[in-house]
Scaffold this motif. Structure first.
Motif, PDB file in Angstrom:
ATOM      1  N   GLN A 268       0.904  -1.089  -0.081  1.00 36.33           N
ATOM      2  CA  GLN A 268      -0.095  -0.074   0.001  1.00 36.33           C
ATOM      3  C   GLN A 268       0.973   1.361  -0.208  1.00 36.33           C
ATOM      4  N   PRO A 269       0.503   2.465  -0.468  1.00 33.53           N
ATOM      5  CA  PRO A 269       1.127   3.722  -0.215  1.00 33.53           C
ATOM      6  C   PRO A 269       1.437   3.960   1.019  1.00 33.53           C
TER       7      PRO A 269
ATOM      8  N   ASN B  56       5.115   5.196  -2.893  1.00 27.03           N
ATOM      9  CA  ASN B  56       4.035   5.923  -3.459  1.00 27.03           C
ATOM     10  C   ASN B  56       3.732   5.240  -4.996  1.00 27.03           C
ATOM     11  N   VAL B  57       2.477   5.253  -5.731  1.00 29.89           N
ATOM     12  CA  VAL B  57       2.050   4.540  -6.715  1.00 29.89           C
ATOM     13  C   VAL B  57       3.080   4.883  -7.828  1.00 29.89           C
TER      14      VAL B  57
ATOM     15  N   THR C  41       5.590   2.283  -8.552  1.00 28.49           N
ATOM     16  CA  THR C  41       5.256   0.886  -9.305  1.00 28.49           C
ATOM     17  C   THR C  41       6.176   0.727 -10.680  1.00 28.49           C
TER      18      THR C  41
ATOM     19  N   THR D 185       4.603  -3.187  -7.048  1.00 26.94           N
ATOM     20  CA  THR D 185       3.212  -2.661  -6.998  1.00 26.94           C
ATOM     21  C   THR D 185       2.616  -2.158  -5.988  1.00 26.94           C
TER      22      THR D 185
ATOM     23  N   SER E 125      -0.152   0.045  -4.445  1.00 27.06           N
ATOM     24  CA  SER E 125      -1.508   0.225  -4.783  1.00 27.06           C
ATOM     25  C   SER E 125      -2.639   0.182  -3.379  1.00 27.06           C
TER      26      SER E 125
END
Length: 128
Positions: free
Chosen positions: A13-14, A87-88, A91, A125, A127
């Motif tokens: 997760q972020p 953070n996203v 990715t 990843t 997310s």
């Protein structure tokens, strides 16, 4: 034969953290310039962090400074990338890579000098 084997990617997760590992068989890490790269979908490959013993300091690309930390264990022929506060935009597929000679770490990360050995890549990843 020199090989790089990576591990440690995953889904996070972020704000979370991951630690990537890379084992380099048949390589003295002190005699090479080593680094981590990443490639996000639709984007060019980017050098994230690079190091060479003779220069002392680790080069980090601006977007990861103060969040990512590169380290090595010479005895284990391993290098690591600690990814914090993800953070996203982080990715990507992450690769460890080696230029089997001594040169400026920045030159390798900016791909002025191209690594000649690459790992297989590990997916990170980020997310919610």
């Amino acid at each position: 034969q020199l090989q790089l084997v990576e591990s440690g990617g995953g889904l996070v997760q972020p704000g979370g953290s991951l630690r990537l590992s890379c084992v380099a068989s048949d390589l003295n890490l002190d005699s090479a310039t080593v680094g981590w790269f990443r490639q996000a979908p639709g984007k060019e490959r980017e050098g994230v962090a690079c190091f060479q013993t003779s220069y002392g300091n680790t080069y980090y690309t601006d977007s990861v400074k103060a969040r990512f930390t590169m380290s090595r264990d010479i005895a284990k022929k391993s290098m690591y990338l600690q990814l914090d506060n993800l953070n996203v935009e982080d990715t990507a597929v992450y690769y460890c890579a080696v230029y089997t000679a001594v040169t400026l770490p920045q030159a390798v990360c900016q791909q002025i000098v191209s690594p000649n050995i690459w790992g297989q890549g590990t997916q990170v990843t980020v997310s919610s």
